[in-house]
Design a protein around this motif. Structure first.
Motif, PDB file in Angstrom:
ATOM      1  N   ILE A 142       4.393   1.330   2.205  1.00 47.33           N
ATOM      2  CA  ILE A 142       5.706   1.816   1.779  1.00 47.33           C
ATOM      3  C   ILE A 142       5.619   3.245   1.250  1.00 47.33           C
ATOM      4  N   SER A 143       6.626   4.048   1.601  1.00 50.37           N
ATOM      5  CA  SER A 143       6.814   5.414   1.097  1.00 50.37           C
ATOM      6  C   SER A 143       8.135   5.452   0.336  1.00 50.37           C
ATOM      7  N   ILE A 144       8.244   6.296  -0.693  1.00 51.78           N
ATOM      8  CA  ILE A 144       9.536   6.374  -1.388  1.00 51.78           C
ATOM      9  C   ILE A 144      10.388   7.546  -0.906  1.00 51.78           C
ATOM     10  N   GLY A 145       9.919   8.324   0.060  1.00 52.02           N
ATOM     11  CA  GLY A 145      10.775   9.401   0.566  1.00 52.02           C
ATOM     12  C   GLY A 145       9.959  10.461   1.286  1.00 52.02           C
ATOM     13  N   ASP A 146      10.686  11.416   1.863  1.00 53.88           N
ATOM     14  CA  ASP A 146      10.032  12.419   2.693  1.00 53.88           C
ATOM     15  C   ASP A 146       9.557  13.622   1.897  1.00 53.88           C
ATOM     16  N   TYR A 147       8.539  13.401   1.114  1.00 54.74           N
ATOM     17  CA  TYR A 147       7.864  14.442   0.346  1.00 54.74           C
ATOM     18  C   TYR A 147       6.520  13.864  -0.026  1.00 54.74           C
ATOM     19  N   VAL A 148       5.588  14.708  -0.447  1.00 57.31           N
ATOM     20  CA  VAL A 148       4.236  14.209  -0.700  1.00 57.31           C
ATOM     21  C   VAL A 148       3.922  14.231  -2.191  1.00 57.31           C
ATOM     22  N   LEU A 149       3.529  13.100  -2.725  1.00 57.95           N
ATOM     23  CA  LEU A 149       3.114  12.976  -4.120  1.00 57.95           C
ATOM     24  C   LEU A 149       1.592  13.009  -4.190  1.00 57.95           C
ATOM     25  N   GLY A 150       1.064  13.150  -5.392  1.00 59.12           N
ATOM     26  CA  GLY A 150      -0.388  13.168  -5.562  1.00 59.12           C
ATOM     27  C   GLY A 150      -1.021  11.792  -5.474  1.00 59.12           C
ATOM     28  N   GLY A 151      -0.203  10.757  -5.538  1.00 56.51           N
ATOM     29  CA  GLY A 151      -0.749   9.400  -5.472  1.00 56.51           C
ATOM     30  C   GLY A 151       0.364   8.383  -5.534  1.00 56.51           C
ATOM     31  N   GLY A 152       0.000   7.120  -5.457  1.00 52.30           N
ATOM     32  CA  GLY A 152       0.992   6.049  -5.362  1.00 52.30           C
ATOM     33  C   GLY A 152       1.549   5.564  -6.688  1.00 52.30           C
ATOM     34  N   GLU A 153       1.061   6.103  -7.817  1.00 51.90           N
ATOM     35  CA  GLU A 153       1.468   5.545  -9.114  1.00 51.90           C
ATOM     36  C   GLU A 153       2.961   5.727  -9.389  1.00 51.90           C
ATOM     37  N   VAL A 154       3.456   6.939  -9.207  1.00 55.94           N
ATOM     38  CA  VAL A 154       4.878   7.191  -9.477  1.00 55.94           C
ATOM     39  C   VAL A 154       5.741   6.403  -8.490  1.00 55.94           C
ATOM     40  N   ALA A 155       5.310   6.304  -7.254  1.00 58.20           N
ATOM     41  CA  ALA A 155       6.039   5.515  -6.256  1.00 58.20           C
ATOM     42  C   ALA A 155       6.096   4.044  -6.684  1.00 58.20           C
ATOM     43  N   THR A 156       5.007   3.555  -7.247  1.00 61.39           N
ATOM     44  CA  THR A 156       4.980   2.170  -7.735  1.00 61.39           C
ATOM     45  C   THR A 156       5.992   1.969  -8.857  1.00 61.39           C
TER      46      THR A 156
ATOM     47  N   ILE B 231       0.868  -1.169   0.000  1.00 56.11           N
ATOM     48  CA  ILE B 231       0.000   0.000   0.000  1.00 56.11           C
ATOM     49  C   ILE B 231       0.910   1.227   0.000  1.00 56.11           C
ATOM     50  N   LEU B 232       0.811   2.032  -1.041  1.00 57.50           N
ATOM     51  CA  LEU B 232       1.688   3.191  -1.186  1.00 57.50           C
ATOM     52  C   LEU B 232       1.142   4.346  -0.365  1.00 57.50           C
ATOM     53  N   THR B 233       1.951   4.840   0.547  1.00 60.08           N
ATOM     54  CA  THR B 233       1.533   5.970   1.376  1.00 60.08           C
ATOM     55  C   THR B 233       2.762   6.696   1.914  1.00 60.08           C
ATOM     56  N   PRO B 234       2.698   8.040   1.976  1.00 62.29           N
ATOM     57  CA  PRO B 234       3.846   8.767   2.549  1.00 62.29           C
ATOM     58  C   PRO B 234       4.055   8.417   4.021  1.00 62.29           C
ATOM     59  N   ALA B 235       3.075   7.735   4.640  1.00 66.46           N
ATOM     60  CA  ALA B 235       3.217   7.340   6.045  1.00 66.46           C
ATOM     61  C   ALA B 235       3.837   5.955   6.194  1.00 66.46           C
TER      62      ALA B 235
HETATM   63 CL1  6GU Z   1       4.063   5.989  -1.644  1.00 62.07          CL
HETATM   64  N1  6GU Z   1       2.572   8.143  -1.855  1.00 62.07           N
HETATM   65  C1  6GU Z   1       2.375   9.471  -1.825  1.00 62.07           C
HETATM   66  N2  6GU Z   1       1.155   9.939  -2.077  1.00 62.07           N
HETATM   67  N3  6GU Z   1       3.318  10.338  -1.517  1.00 62.07           N
HETATM   68  C2  6GU Z   1       4.528   9.823  -1.269  1.00 62.07           C
HETATM   69  C3  6GU Z   1       4.811   8.466  -1.312  1.00 62.07           C
HETATM   70  C4  6GU Z   1       3.784   7.636  -1.598  1.00 62.07           C
HETATM   71  N4  6GU Z   1       6.108   8.287  -1.008  1.00 62.07           N
HETATM   72  C5  6GU Z   1       6.602   9.496  -0.804  1.00 62.07           C
HETATM   73  N5  6GU Z   1       5.658  10.435  -0.957  1.00 62.07           N
END
Ligand code: 6GU
Length: 236
Positions: A140-154, A89-93
């Protein structure tokens, strides 16, 4: 390590068109990975096919409903009932992506990526799938910033995982060098190729010397300097 299966669930299937390119495109053609993309909207109810709603407890933004997520995930899981599934589950948390987490993922047989949008997915989706046998849930998060959704992280996670699958890289020696020649957590030394002189800048003499021991220690030193410069508090 057998073939890794990926199922991606998203409301923007077109986000994944880059998967036909380059390394990942070739890996699919060569049958080293299989990738299926599912439109969450296909599981949405009602005329508006809505997948989100306002958050309980108030607050800004919308939360994705667990209902279509449950339908979509049940279908994917049922389509390969023998496998152990790893639900990501992609999430910044979530847990921060690192190379050692990538190495954990490459040995999984069936990875499911749940790409949330808005303020994320109703947390009961995590809670419910954690109770099932044969499913491991990872946020899982890919780093300390916020994306609009999990697609790019995937896409990021998939590229990091798929290049580790045996047969995917043209020269597997590059993986060996990555993991063994550098100190733990160090970044790579700078690389040079021909011509030996370019715009008045010479390739470091040591690299032309043919002395492998000197080259190795020069590269280690360069890697150490770069690593210290990046983060002198925690690295090197
Ligand atoms: Cl996985 N999702 C979103 N929305 N923001 C992120 C992230 C994921 N990882 C880093 N920022």
């Amino acid at each position: 390590m057998s073939k890794v299966c990926f199922d991606l669930i998203t409301i923007f299937p077109e986000y994944f068109s880059p998967l036909k390119l380059s390394l990942i495109g070739k890996a699919q053609e060569n049958n080293l990975v299989s990738i299926a993309i599912h439109d969450l909207r296909d599981q949405a109810q009602g005329v508006h096919k809505s997948v989100d709603d306002t958050p309980y407890g108030g607050g800004a933004g919308m939360v994705m409903s667990p209902v279509p997520w449950g339908e979509a995930l049940d279908r994917v899981i049922a389509s390969d009932s023998a496998a152990i599934h790893d639900l990501i589950i992609l999430t910044p948390a979530g847990q921060k992506l690192t190379q050692s987490l990538v190495e954990e993922l490459v040995v999984c047989e069936h990875l499911i990526f749940a790409c949330g949008r808005y303020e994320g997915i109703d947390h009961r989706v995590t809670e419910f799938y954690q109770t099932l046998p044969n499913i491991r849930v990872r946020e899982i998060s890919i780093g300390d910033y916020v994306l609009g959704g999990g697609e790019v992280a995937t896409l990021v996670i998939m590229e990091a995982v798929i290049r580790l699958i045996p047969g995917v890289l043209g020269n597997p020696q590059s993986l060996v060098e990555e993991s063994h020649s550098l100190p733990e957590d160090a970044v790579e030394y700078p690389n040079y190729t021909k011509p030996a002189s370019w715009r008045g800048i010479e390739v470091p003499e040591v690299l032309l010397s043919g002395n492998h021991a000197r080259i190795k220690s020069w590269r280690n030193e360069q890697a150490r300097e770069r690593t210290l410069k990046l983060d002198p508090r925690t690295r090197g």
